[in-house]
Structures are given as structure tokens and as C-alpha cells.
Design a protein around this motif. Structure first.
Motif, PDB file in Angstrom:
ATOM      1  N   ILE A 102      90.611  69.654   9.448  1.00  8.72           N
ATOM      2  CA  ILE A 102      91.932  70.886   9.359  1.00  8.72           C
ATOM      3  C   ILE A 102      93.147  70.431   9.136  1.00  8.72           C
ATOM      4  CG2 ILE A 102      92.835  72.674   9.655  1.00  8.72           C
ATOM      5  CD1 ILE A 102      90.162  73.885  11.554  1.00  8.72           C
ATOM      6  N   MET A 103      93.582  70.329   8.000  1.00  4.25           N
ATOM      7  CA  MET A 103      95.886  70.755   8.263  1.00  4.25           C
ATOM      8  C   MET A 103      95.966  71.399   7.938  1.00  4.25           C
ATOM      9  SD  MET A 103      95.346  67.367   5.364  1.00  4.25           S
ATOM     10  CE  MET A 103      95.583  65.544   5.209  1.00  4.25           C
ATOM     11  N   TYR A 104      97.507  71.208   8.403  1.00  6.98           N
ATOM     12  CA  TYR A 104      98.275  72.206   8.424  1.00  6.98           C
ATOM     13  C   TYR A 104      99.594  71.621   7.862  1.00  6.98           C
ATOM     14  CZ  TYR A 104      95.499  73.177  12.638  1.00  6.98           C
ATOM     15  OH  TYR A 104      94.090  73.480  13.415  1.00  6.98           O
ATOM     16  N   SER A 105     100.386  72.704   7.909  1.00  6.99           N
ATOM     17  CA  SER A 105     101.546  72.523   7.051  1.00  6.99           C
ATOM     18  C   SER A 105     102.783  73.649   7.417  1.00  6.99           C
ATOM     19  CB  SER A 105     101.059  72.810   5.491  1.00  6.99           C
ATOM     20  OG  SER A 105     102.897  72.954   4.938  1.00  6.99           O
ATOM     21  N   TYR A 106     103.678  73.077   8.415  1.00  2.81           N
ATOM     22  CA  TYR A 106     104.402  74.446   8.935  1.00  2.81           C
ATOM     23  C   TYR A 106     105.877  74.603   8.077  1.00  2.81           C
ATOM     24  CZ  TYR A 106     101.356  72.830  13.161  1.00  2.81           C
ATOM     25  OH  TYR A 106     100.842  72.596  13.710  1.00  2.81           O
TER      26      TYR A 106
END
Length: 277
Positions: free
Chosen positions: A270-274
Motif C-alpha cells: 500500500i502506498m499513501y499520498s498526503y
């Protein structure tokens, strides 16, 4: 036989007998995020049905490896979950003031990994196969358009599940594969390793290649005159708010393994972008 972690400067059998397919990566991806209407009135949010931005970028390469190409092949299965309707011919959904809607888009991916054509008519030393590119998913421009209209985007993340399947043409496959699909401006990466599964991930593709080069250099410095050549380092151009051009090194986690097994090597992350707004 479970895949085991690849050691620096391992000696491998030839990956293929001539230029051919090493293996394939098959998988599934899902983008999900929350959007909130911060306006004091109801809005209709139209969603792009076909405008999904995937593009391939090169990563750092090295002469110590056999280069494997990973062409961009992807399939999109739009799944909008039944909350959508059409307004003036556009697909989308209504959002009352200060409400939040969960959105997701998903699809399949397929990469066929090939080596350059060679003729096996002489002795040669074959290093592990290196996939020196990855595929970027970039929807930031679309998110910025929502933000300008008072619609906030939160919890933006990419989930990828897939498997590597070795070609029947190779008895042994030794691979370095960057995360095959990534967010352009990701801030966090979580690998998912099942109980009893081998952890084939390294935190940094660039650091792994650099470490491999350093060991090779120490052993044969006369063969590595261009070891510190900056042209070997890929550059990714981004445009900051002030309009100036900023050059930075792009990096991703990578899978590193050697296997003789014909059963698939599974992976997920899983990759997250904030910073979507």
C-alpha cells in the motif's frame, strides 16, 4: 521451494537462452480516497472515466546487471459502487454541503519482462536481471481541480496485489524489480508480507544498486572508471509552486529474489499520498 533473498555479487546461471521472456507480473490495483464538499451548497462531482494517467519512468541502471524491460500494459475496470448517476451526459455523484464520499477506482496490470536479444555463441558473465523502470500513477492534477472548487481530498492511497511467474525457459531466475506501480508523490510505503512468506523487499531500489556497485568496484576497480558518473543517476523533473524547475532523484522500494520454483511469487503493498491538495 521458497524464494530467498539475493546476495550481493551472486553468481547466477544464464537467465535465458537468448533474448526471450524471463517472466510475467500479473496483478490488481486499487486507488481509494475520501472527498469532502466544503461548500455550503450541493455540488455535482463528475469523475473521469478514461483519463487515467500512467507513465513509465527510467530508474538507475548498472552494468553489473542484465537489463530486463517492463513495458507498460494495464487494464482499467472502473467500479463506482452504485452511488453514481449522470448529469448532462456526465458520470458523477451529488454531494450535499459538508458531506464526505469514499471513491475508488481499480483495474488489472500485466507486465511481460524481456531481456535484449543476444546470441549465446560465447562465454559471458550474466548478472541478476534488473528491471530499471517503473510505472507511475499520477492523478494530482485532477485532485487539484477538485480542491479549487471547494472539494477536499483525504486518505489517498494505492493498493497493489500481484505475482511474479517465472518463464519455463529459465531453470533459475534472479531478479531486482522495483515496485511495479507507484504514486508519483507518495509519502509512505507499507509492504504486506503474509505469515510464513519470505520478505523479498528492500527499502530503496537506488541504495541496493549503489551497494552492489560498491562491492563490484572494490573487487575490480580497474573495470569501473565511470563508477561515479552522475549520468547514471536518473532525474525526475517536478515543477514547484514558484514555477522553477527542481531536479531530484526518484526512488522506490524493490523486490529482490532468486528462485527455481515454478509457483508464483506473490506480493502486495500500500502506498499513501498526503499532499494531494
Amino acid at each position: 521451494m521458497r524464494p530467498y533473498i539475493l546476495l550481493f555479487l551472486i553468481i547466477t546461471l544464464p537467465l535465458v537462452s537468448g533474448g526471450s521472456t524471463i517472466g510475467t507480473i500479473e496483478g490488481y490495483w486499487k486507488i481509494s480516497y475520501d472527498i469532502t464538499n466544503t461548500n455550503p451548497y450541493t455540488v455535482f462531482v463528475a469523475v473521469p472515466y478514461y483519463d487515467i494517467d500512467f507513465f513509465s519512468i527510467p530508474l538507475k541502471s548498472s552494468k553489473d546487471f542484465t537489463t530486463a524491460n517492463m513495458p507498460v500494459i494495464y487494464f482499467v475496470n472502473q467500479d463506482y459502487g452504485g452511488i453514481y448517476t449522470t448529469l448532462n451526459g456526465e458520470l458523477g455523484f451529488w454531494m450535499p454541503p459538508y458531506t464526505t464520499v469514499k471513491v475508488h477506482r481499480e483495474g488489472d496490470l500485466l507486465y511481460v519482462l524481456n531481456t535484449a536479444n543476444t546470441t549465446q555463441n560465447k562465454y559471458r558473465v550474466a548478472g541478476p536481471a534488473l528491471v530499471s523502470n517503473t510505472v507511475i500513477f499520477d492523478e494530482k492534477e485532477q485532485m487539484d481541480l477538485l480542491y479549487k472548487k471547494g472539494v477536499k481530498v483525504d486518505n489517498y492511497r494505492l493498493y497493489v496485489r500481484g505475482k511474479f511467474l517465472k518463464s519455463q525457459d529459465s531453470d533459475v531466475v534472479s531478479m531486482v524489480i522495483p515496485a511495479p506501480l507507484v504514486l508519483k508523490n507518495y509519502n509512505k510505503f507499507n509492504k504486506i508480507v503474509g505469515k510464513g512468506d519470505a520478505d523479498i523487499w528492500v527499502n530503496s531500489y537506488n541504495d541496493y544498486i549503489k551497494g552492489h556497485e560498491k562491492i563490484s568496484y572494490k573487487k575490480h576497480p580497474e573495470l569501473y572508471d565511470a563508477f561515479n558518473d552522475d549520468t547514471l543517476i536518473p532525474k525526475m523533473l517536478t515543477e514547484p509552486d514558484d514555477g522553477s524547475m527542481n531536479i531530484k532523484l526518484f526512488d522506490v522500494p524493490a523486490m529482490v529474489f532468486t528462485t527455481t520454483d515454478n509457483t508464483p511469487i506473490e506480493f502486495s503493498y500500500i502506498m499513501y499520498s498526503y499532499d494531494t491538495n
